[in-house]
Design a protein around this motif. Structure first.
Motif, PDB file in Angstrom:
ATOM      1  N   GLU A  20      57.958  20.947  -5.569  1.00  0.00           N
ATOM      2  CA  GLU A  20      56.702  20.820  -4.835  1.00  0.00           C
ATOM      3  C   GLU A  20      56.824  21.601  -3.542  1.00  0.00           C
ATOM      4  OE1 GLU A  20      56.915  16.623  -4.395  1.00  0.00           O
ATOM      5  OE2 GLU A  20      55.703  16.242  -6.181  1.00  0.00           O
ATOM      6  N   GLY A  21      55.692  22.076  -3.051  1.00  0.00           N
ATOM      7  CA  GLY A  21      55.782  22.812  -1.808  1.00  0.00           C
ATOM      8  C   GLY A  21      54.463  23.321  -1.307  1.00  0.00           C
ATOM      9  N   ASP A  77      57.532  25.760   2.580  1.00  0.00           N
ATOM     10  CA  ASP A  77      58.272  24.494   2.606  1.00  0.00           C
ATOM     11  C   ASP A  77      58.371  24.028   1.165  1.00  0.00           C
ATOM     12  OD1 ASP A  77      58.370  24.531   5.387  1.00  0.00           O
ATOM     13  OD2 ASP A  77      56.552  23.331   5.590  1.00  0.00           O
ATOM     14  N   THR A 122      60.367  21.335  -1.795  1.00  0.00           N
ATOM     15  CA  THR A 122      61.165  20.160  -2.138  1.00  0.00           C
ATOM     16  C   THR A 122      61.445  20.193  -3.636  1.00  0.00           C
ATOM     17  OG1 THR A 122      60.109  18.873  -0.386  1.00  0.00           O
ATOM     18  CG2 THR A 122      61.261  17.633  -2.102  1.00  0.00           C
ATOM     19  N   ARG A 143      63.151  17.960  -6.780  1.00  0.00           N
ATOM     20  CA  ARG A 143      63.625  16.645  -7.223  1.00  0.00           C
ATOM     21  C   ARG A 143      64.011  16.702  -8.688  1.00  0.00           C
ATOM     22  NH1 ARG A 143      62.217  13.279  -3.249  1.00  0.00           N
ATOM     23  NH2 ARG A 143      60.392  13.754  -2.008  1.00  0.00           N
ATOM     24  N   LYS A 157      59.543   9.404  -5.126  1.00  0.00           N
ATOM     25  CA  LYS A 157      59.092  10.281  -4.033  1.00  0.00           C
ATOM     26  C   LYS A 157      59.815   9.986  -2.725  1.00  0.00           C
ATOM     27  CE  LYS A 157      55.384  12.661  -5.508  1.00  0.00           C
ATOM     28  NZ  LYS A 157      55.169  14.051  -5.326  1.00  0.00           N
ATOM     29  N   LYS A 204      66.046  10.600  -1.797  1.00  0.00           N
ATOM     30  CA  LYS A 204      66.544  11.864  -1.257  1.00  0.00           C
ATOM     31  C   LYS A 204      66.359  12.958  -2.317  1.00  0.00           C
ATOM     32  CE  LYS A 204      70.447  14.166   0.768  1.00  0.00           C
ATOM     33  NZ  LYS A 204      71.859  14.346   0.737  1.00  0.00           N
ATOM     34  N   PRO A 205      65.712  14.073  -1.932  1.00  0.00           N
ATOM     35  CA  PRO A 205      65.501  15.153  -2.906  1.00  0.00           C
ATOM     36  C   PRO A 205      66.797  15.893  -3.204  1.00  0.00           C
ATOM     37  CG  PRO A 205      64.651  15.793  -0.773  1.00  0.00           C
ATOM     38  CD  PRO A 205      65.095  14.361  -0.648  1.00  0.00           C
ATOM     39  N   TRP A 220      66.979  19.107  -3.148  1.00  0.00           N
ATOM     40  CA  TRP A 220      66.990  20.098  -2.067  1.00  0.00           C
ATOM     41  C   TRP A 220      65.638  20.085  -1.378  1.00  0.00           C
ATOM     42  CZ3 TRP A 220      64.326  24.410  -0.431  1.00  0.00           C
ATOM     43  CH2 TRP A 220      64.945  25.156   0.573  1.00  0.00           C
ATOM     44  N   LYS A 221      65.647  20.277  -0.062  1.00  0.00           N
ATOM     45  CA  LYS A 221      64.412  20.354   0.707  1.00  0.00           C
ATOM     46  C   LYS A 221      64.644  21.292   1.873  1.00  0.00           C
ATOM     47  CE  LYS A 221      60.993  17.594   3.124  1.00  0.00           C
ATOM     48  NZ  LYS A 221      60.502  16.250   3.408  1.00  0.00           N
TER      49      LYS A 221
END
Length: 181
Positions: free
Chosen positions: A90-91, A119, A121, A123, A129, A132-133, A135-136
């Protein structure tokens, strides 16, 4: 140690240091090893990239580039639905801008640089949601393109630069994701 051996030692050390400096300056870096690479055969889902810029096609180009780079570099294909995806991305495209980077002898623009920022994320499937993802972060990439003679050619050059910058950003995403994988 003889003076000749001592001089050879220092010369070899100096050459090694110079080589490492040149390689670092050229953008060479160590890549993720096979233990941290994203395994092929997975799927990725990118539902929608929000677009906080005025350029309407920016988020579409970025989404396409992410799918292309995941497939080309790691054999990770787009999922049909979020429920079938191994990775959910997502971003938002948060920045899109072009500025002059070079001028001709007559002081007219010769080349532009397009810069995009997003930006993102990532998961794993099934992760909540609020968990902790995987990567973010925020990534940025740029691409230079020439000034064209007509508005149509200029738009075409800018679109090509957007595609190239989006691919660079997607490559950065893969590299950053693998550092956390």
């Amino acid at each position: 140690m003889s003076a000749k051996t001592h001089n050879n030692y220092w010369l070899a050390s100096l050459l090694l240091l110079l080589t490492l400096t040149l390689l670092a300056g050229c953008g060479y870096h160590f890549t993720a090893d096979s233990g941290t690479r994203l395994p092929a055969g997975q799927t990725v889902w990118v539902p929608f990239f929000k677009n906080a810029t005025v350029y309407a096609n920016g988020s579409v180009a970025l989404k396409r580039a992410i799918f292309d780079q995941f497939a080309e570099q790691r054999g990770i294909l787009p999922a049909a639905t979020a429920e079938q995806a191994d990775l959910i991305l997502e971003g938002a495209l948060t920045g899109y801008g072009a500025g002059v980077v070079s001028y001709s002898a007559t002081d007219t623009a010769k080349e532009y640089r397009l810069t995009i920022t997003a930006d993102i994320t990532v998961r794993k499937r099934g992760a909540a949601k609020d968990s902790k993802p995987l990567w973010k972060g925020t990534l940025s990439a740029w691409q230079d393109y020439p000034v064209a003679a007509t508005v149509e050619l200029q738009r075409s050059s800018e679109d090509a630069a957007l595609t190239a910058a989006s691919r660079k950003l997607a490559q950065q995403l893969i590299w950053n994701l693998e550092q956390q994988y």
